[in-house]
Design an enzyme around this catalytic site. Structure first.
Site, mmCIF file in Angstrom:
data_model
loop_
_atom_site.group_PDB
_atom_site.id
_atom_site.type_symbol
_atom_site.label_atom_id
_atom_site.label_comp_id
_atom_site.label_asym_id
_atom_site.label_seq_id
_atom_site.Cartn_x
_atom_site.Cartn_y
_atom_site.Cartn_z
ATOM 1 N N LYS B 147 0.842 -1.090 -0.017
ATOM 2 C CA LYS B 147 -0.178 -0.065 -0.189
ATOM 3 C C LYS B 147 0.783 1.318 0.116
ATOM 4 C CE LYS B 147 -2.826 3.276 1.609
ATOM 5 N NZ LYS B 147 -1.890 4.324 1.984
ATOM 6 N N GLY B 202 4.239 3.531 10.361
ATOM 7 C CA GLY B 202 3.496 4.832 10.591
ATOM 8 C C GLY B 202 2.943 5.312 12.071
ATOM 9 N N SER B 203 1.915 6.025 12.075
ATOM 10 C CA SER B 203 1.590 6.761 13.336
ATOM 11 C C SER B 203 0.782 5.568 14.174
ATOM 12 C CB SER B 203 0.608 7.818 12.835
ATOM 13 O OG SER B 203 -0.695 7.149 12.496
ATOM 14 N N GLY B 206 -3.176 5.548 13.270
ATOM 15 C CA GLY B 206 -3.323 4.667 11.990
ATOM 16 C C GLY B 206 -2.819 3.312 12.020
ATOM 17 N N GLY B 207 -1.683 3.154 12.821
ATOM 18 C CA GLY B 207 -1.609 1.658 12.808
ATOM 19 C C GLY B 207 -2.210 0.773 14.124
ATOM 20 N N GLU B 226 5.164 -0.694 13.460
ATOM 21 C CA GLU B 226 5.959 0.184 14.144
ATOM 22 C C GLU B 226 5.271 1.531 14.304
ATOM 23 O OE1 GLU B 226 9.807 0.857 12.168
ATOM 24 O OE2 GLU B 226 9.887 2.636 13.348
ATOM 25 N N CYS B 263 12.063 7.832 13.091
ATOM 26 C CA CYS B 263 11.276 7.126 14.147
ATOM 27 C C CYS B 263 12.041 7.095 15.526
ATOM 28 C CB CYS B 263 10.537 5.697 13.834
ATOM 29 S SG CYS B 263 11.972 4.972 12.704
ATOM 30 N N GLU B 353 4.798 11.786 21.177
ATOM 31 C CA GLU B 353 5.544 12.028 20.234
ATOM 32 C C GLU B 353 5.394 13.144 19.633
ATOM 33 O OE1 GLU B 353 5.983 8.488 17.583
ATOM 34 O OE2 GLU B 353 7.803 9.474 16.591
#
Lengths: 483, 483
Positions: B147, B202-203, B206-207, B226, B263, B353
């Site tokens: 994706k 990603g975030s 979202g994750g 992650e 990250c 974060e």
């Protein structure tokens, strides 16, 4: 050391403290703890078997063997951690000349922390208080809180006493092991922030509910569940032509073993259409005695499952009766017969696990139909193939490998050897993870990797010291090196 | 080969077919496919860097290095599968004399099937279309559907063309690799029955949303995400006394690297109270230029994050300004300062974060307070310690090992070496699993164990043949044996 005397938060606090101590203990010390538990189980086997038999009806011979299996399992894990490969120690030395410069990096697997273990009903020793989940978690340096199975509560408590006493006498820290009981406590355990992983063996509905709790925590934790398995068996025409009598006897022995309460019971048997094998299995099964089941709830569910199968048009009872009172009289074997076409019409109803001494013979007309119906079989712990040498079974083996964690040839799945190569797990719902719950590699479930970059040797685990003082296998600069 | 030309169900059907072919391909063949992709990326580096720079503002030097890192990563995985330990081949020979008799059992890790990979915004090569997730999944014999990240869509499409062409020219099966884009397609991908695992970078929001989808499927699948990391740094009084200037310069370089969009950016820096270190960091940071961020959405979020920190009583801005228009002018560095006591009062707001060139200095008064505040820090990818030799740091290292997957000494976390020992992952929310997404062991995420019992050698993977024709390391009857 149960909830009767300590609150759950006191237990998990003690477990957290104990996990820190155990994580820092040398492998040899933890191996000695496991061996002490194994010795204590063996020394108290007669008493434990008596209690277990009164609670489970599994019989002294089987239960005596299971104690030996359980103590043997503890000793296997002691050997596993002594050998040292389980730490997966990897060392990459610094390379200042590379672009960008590479630091010194040393990786090891560390214990994940306190683990919750949910006992199974059907193996009151091997998958219960001192079973594989407990042994593998303790082996790597985790603490364990076991949720007792209500089907053998007295045995669980007595086993827990023996385990706790043996650990204490061997010098293990207070709080390393505890037993709790009750459904609500179990639920709270999975959600407790101190718990870092869960091992579970049981039903699909119960396991899935706990899996959902574990994964919906603010901090999801791994849930290693073994939930349910149909264990398909495929018999080729050539194998049947050669040895149908032996196959019928083997199948009858396997599906009735332990009153059909094994997670590896062969529940689906795919046979070529138009043979007399069903009659042979009926003949081989008819004299198997009715046997008491583990609990009255399980015994009451058995005929319900049988009647559900029998209600499907095109499913025949070839041996035994679906109208039986298993709770009062024990569970009697029942053999069903149907066709692959019927299974394809009713997969939801027929591809369902029925705990008890029953199996379903499914006739297939050709390889294409066999492949189509196998594609509908849910993930299983095992898949078995009976074929003759010289047959081209490549595609079939490939398909069976895709749906099960263990593929057997010319045998029966109800024995599960405890050794280095075992894989007891499979695609969902057989298990909820990519790991085994039996055998040496079960320890990996309770470990997490940590890498140390440019660390002074004084703070490193001895497994990562340059001189390899533990004399264990390690990967150094990409190369696997034996001590 | 995108959703523009094929439907998702056509793509996943092709991916399933291709995975079967790749699983059966020799390791040497798959290694050649990976090498072909690496060569193609290197050959097209200039064009790819141009597109990437226009979409991400990361600059040609950094992006050129990242292409080399990405092709190097593909070549590492080619070496990993050629070496063969990744198969974890284990053989236990039959022992008919044992009680019960033990069968011949041979275990191997097999590819899990089609994998969905969600690209990250901040590493348009190394964690994107041809990045670590894709490379490790292809290496072990899985197919991959990526994706694309909307932040570098043109680059994703061009990279995908290059990858697909290279794979095709090298003889890889059609459907082994595909690219899709769009949020809804991504959601459908995670829920598609053909997809057997997900890799994500990603975030946290979202994750977590995709993690919840993956684990709530009728058949839950592993989700290797992650998500987010604060990467705490601890500096001791002795280290600060010895080399505060060097530490200030190192920190300023690390938290501003790539506009603070790594990250592994050090987001929390624990320092002894009552020093002038904040002023030194301010001095070292003040001339760092404002730099364009990856996307306008990220640039708009940056000052929001800054203002959230600044709104907490007791948090001071020691360098830079929270009122900046990062979308228009680039993101300028901001250094905050506060105390451990304030963090303990407002953990939810301060232990958050903030993507961008900012870091928070946190003063601690003693070891007990340091330990208390570290206990509140969420799981991180890295934890860093700056101490002097001779200091007793054992307890501190133990605590840092518990909260991060990589513990660094006297360095900065923003470099991540791609090698055998790397661990890029940590307790939630750093990652959602017990695995790394960088380095050799990342392949284990996409493998499942299968054991073969009493199998004829003709149906076994060559890794399990008695004579060890692949000449790979194996464990035989409990003993690790090198070829």
């Amino acid at each position: 050391m149960t909830t009767a005397t300590l609150s759950l938060s006191e237990l998990t606090a003690a477990a957290t403290q104990a996990a820190t101590i155990s994580a820092a203990a040398p492998d040899a010390e933890r191996a000695a703890w496991l061996t002490a538990v194994a010795d204590a189980l063996d020394a108290n086997a007669a008493e434990l078997v008596d209690i277990a038999d009164s609670e489970t009806s599994l019989g002294a011979p089987r239960l005596t063997g299971e104690v030996a299996r359980t103590s043997g399992q503890l000793r296997l894990f002691a050997r596993v951690i002594t050998e040292g490969s389980y730490l997966e120690a990897i060392i990459d030395h610094a390379d200042p000349a590379s672009t960008p410069p590479k630091p010194d990096l040393r990786r090891i697997l560390r214990p994940i922390g306190p683990v919750a273990v949910f006992s199974a009903s059907n193996f009151p020793f091997a998958f219960s208080v001192a079973g594989g989940d407990t042994a593998s978690a303790l082996a790597v340096g985790c603490s364990v809180i076991v949720k007792a199975h209500s089907g053998h509560l007295r045995l669980s408590e007595r086993t827990a006493e023996i385990v706790a006493d043996a650990l204490g006498a061997a010098g293990a820290p207070e709080g390393l092991f505890a037993l709790v009981s009750g459904r609500e406590v179990g639920t709270a355990l999975v959600q407790d922030p101190a718990i870092k992983a869960v091992g579970f063996t049981g039903s699909i509905p119960g396991g899935r509910a706990l899996f959902d709790l574990a994964t919906s925590r603010p901090d999801p934790i791994p849930f290693y569940g073994e939930l349910g398995s149909l264990n398909p068996v495929v018999i080729t025409a050539a194998a049947l032509a050669e040895r149908s009598g032996q196959l019928a006897a083997g199948l009858a022995g396997s599906f009735t073993l332990g009153a059909g309460q094994f997670c590896t019971k062969p529940g689906l048997v795919f046979i070529p259409a138009g043979t007399s094998f069903a009659a042979e299995v009926a003949e081989a099964s008819k004299d198997k005695p009715a046997v008491g089941m583990l609990t009255s709830r399980i015994a009451e569910a058995y005929p319900d499952g049988l009647r559900s199968f029998a209600s499907v048009p095109g499913v025949d009872v070839v041996s035994g009766s679906v109208d039986q009172d298993a709770a009062a009289n024990g569970a009697a074997p029942v053999v069903f017969s149907t066709s692959a076409a019927k299974v394809l019409e009713n997969p939801e109803q027929l591809l369902e696990e029925c705990f008890g001494p029953t199996t379903m013979l499914i006739e297939y007309t050709d390889q294409a139909e066999l492949s189509a119906v196998l594609a509908k079989v849910p993930g299983s712990l095992t898949a078995t193939l009976h074929a003759q040498s010289g047959e081209d079974i490549t595609a079939l083996v490939e398909q069976l490998s895709g749906l099960a964690g263990r593929v057997l040839f010319d045998g029966w799945p109800t024995g599960v050897a405890v050794n280095w190569a075992q894989q007891h797990g499979g695609p969902y719902p057989a298990t909820t993870s990519l790991f085994t719950s039996v055998g040496a590699t079960a320890v990996r479930r309770f470990q997490r990797p940590v890498a140390y970059q440019d660390a002074p040797e004084t703070v490193l685990h001895p497994a990562l010291h340059e001189a390899n003082p533990l004399r264990i296998p390690r990967r150094v600069d990409g190369e696997l090196v034996l001590p």
